[in-house]
Design a protein around this motif. Structure first.
Motif, PDB file in Angstrom:
ATOM      1  N   ARG A 172      -7.291   0.039   5.991  1.00  0.00           N
ATOM      2  CA  ARG A 172      -5.926  -0.507   5.915  1.00  0.00           C
ATOM      3  C   ARG A 172      -5.896  -2.006   5.636  1.00  0.00           C
ATOM      4  NH1 ARG A 172      -7.663   0.141  10.800  1.00  0.00           N
ATOM      5  NH2 ARG A 172      -7.309  -1.379  12.451  1.00  0.00           N
TER       6      ARG A 172
ATOM      7  N   TYR B 155      -7.357   5.210   7.339  1.00  0.00           N
ATOM      8  CA  TYR B 155      -6.846   4.119   8.179  1.00  0.00           C
ATOM      9  C   TYR B 155      -7.902   3.023   8.356  1.00  0.00           C
ATOM     10  CZ  TYR B 155      -4.633   1.836  12.204  1.00  0.00           C
ATOM     11  OH  TYR B 155      -4.066   0.934  13.050  1.00  0.00           O
TER      12      TYR B 155
ATOM     13  N   THR C  82       0.840  -1.195   0.000  1.00  0.00           N
ATOM     14  CA  THR C  82       0.000   0.000   0.000  1.00  0.00           C
ATOM     15  C   THR C  82       0.877   1.248   0.000  1.00  0.00           C
ATOM     16  OG1 THR C  82      -1.741  -1.171   1.205  1.00  0.00           O
ATOM     17  CG2 THR C  82      -1.824   1.225   1.225  1.00  0.00           C
TER      18      THR C  82
ATOM     19  N   SER D  16       1.361   5.356   0.314  1.00  0.00           N
ATOM     20  CA  SER D  16       0.832   6.571   0.925  1.00  0.00           C
ATOM     21  C   SER D  16       1.200   7.729   0.003  1.00  0.00           C
ATOM     22  CB  SER D  16       1.460   6.754   2.310  1.00  0.00           C
ATOM     23  OG  SER D  16       1.054   7.968   2.880  1.00  0.00           O
TER      24      SER D  16
END
Length: 82
Positions: free
Chosen positions: A39, A36, A2, A4
């Motif tokens: 996630r 979040y 993932t 950011s």
């Protein structure tokens, strides 16, 4: 993995998480959470498409301007820009 990322929209720095490639699906959190929240599901969704979880302005790692009205019109404008 993932990623950011950040992008600027109307002078605001917006943070988002991104996983995968292909047709995008945009995940929007509710009040008062953030990207979040997604996630654990991002890696699963990212197997077959591009999954994006945005931190809306005022939440998570996005800018939190004090001089704006956090109205539906404001969020609509920001989402259109995103």
């Amino acid at each position: 993995m993932t990623a950011s990322r950040t992008v600027e929209v109307d002078g605001l720095r917006l943070h988002y998480l991104e996983e995968g490639e292909g047709e995008p699906v945009l995940l929007l959190h509710g009040w008062p959470t953030s990207s979040y929240l997604y996630r654990d599901i991002l890696p699963v969704l990212g197997r077959g498409r591009r999954a994006i979880a945005l931190d809306l302005p005022g939440f998570g790692r996005s800018d939190k301007p004090l001089e704006v009205s956090y109205s539906f019109r404001f969020f609509d404008r920001v989402l259109d820009g995103f």
